[in-house]
Design an enzyme around this catalytic site. Sequence first.
Site, PDB file in Angstrom:
ATOM      1  N   SER A 100      -3.124  -5.178   4.185  1.00 34.08           N
ATOM      2  CA  SER A 100      -3.153  -6.434   3.139  1.00 34.08           C
ATOM      3  C   SER A 100      -2.975  -6.152   1.564  1.00 34.08           C
ATOM      4  O   SER A 100      -3.917  -6.522   0.784  1.00 34.08           O
ATOM      5  CB  SER A 100      -4.365  -7.430   3.458  1.00 34.08           C
ATOM      6  N   SER A 135      -3.401 -14.148   1.045  1.00 34.25           N
ATOM      7  CA  SER A 135      -2.592 -13.014   1.789  1.00 34.25           C
ATOM      8  C   SER A 135      -1.752 -13.481   2.984  1.00 34.25           C
ATOM      9  O   SER A 135      -1.013 -12.700   3.535  1.00 34.25           O
ATOM     10  CB  SER A 135      -3.188 -11.808   2.131  1.00 34.25           C
TER      11      SER A 135
END
Length: 258
Positions: free
Chosen positions: A112, A64
């Site tokens: 995220s 991420s």
Amino acid sequence: MLRLLLTLLCLCVLPARAGFTDERPDLQSLFGGTPGCFVLYDLGADRLLLVNPERAQRRYIPASTFKLANSLIALETGAVHDADEVIPYGGRPQPFKAWEKDMPMREAFPVSSVPVYQEIARRIGLPRMQAMLRRLDYGNRRTGPAADRFWLDGPLQISAVEQARFAARLAQGSLPLSARSQSTVREIARVGSRDGSTLYGKTGWVFGTQPQIGWWVGWIEREGRVYGFALNIDMQGEQDIGRRTQIGEAILGKLELY
């Protein structure tokens, strides 16, 4: 001859010339036995501070942390109009309830959200994504055939040194992209401020490797200077999630940056 000798002597005593690297094994104790590395890049001095230099040069899947680059590419290509455009997540069950909703990048970035950023990547498409990775010189610049998995499973990989340099350039606005795109991503990446420092960053967690890899990448703005940083550690599972920022903040604190 005397002038040449004096010039060489002066060069030898310069404390931090361009490209200077400072290895700090004393900071390794802050990892508490967890295998990992840390990089700090002082953009103004072109100076790297390295904890575990060998690992800092090794490339890993970005997970991420790629949301920094993905957000930039989305804005630059027009795949997403701005940080407030709502992106659909697809309606499928997700491992985290916070991901089970449509949301803009401004919200998806800090939580995220993988499905939202996968939709963004599909909108960008592989040809534009590949071209932008080359333009940004991001890691090994490889996507493979899947437009929505390459930063989660590979083949995209990047080192901590490359991450810290990339973050510092984004902070300064010196990437080969529009000022608008870079300014917007800096805005959504802001974490907070204290004691005269402002922190920006993004965590990442690589599930599909053994050991798993945890990332924390970002930058510090302090007294008019920019310091890009990147940390990665080995993780055994969800119980180690908090160690990424805990270790990183301990190092930044020791360096009197945050």
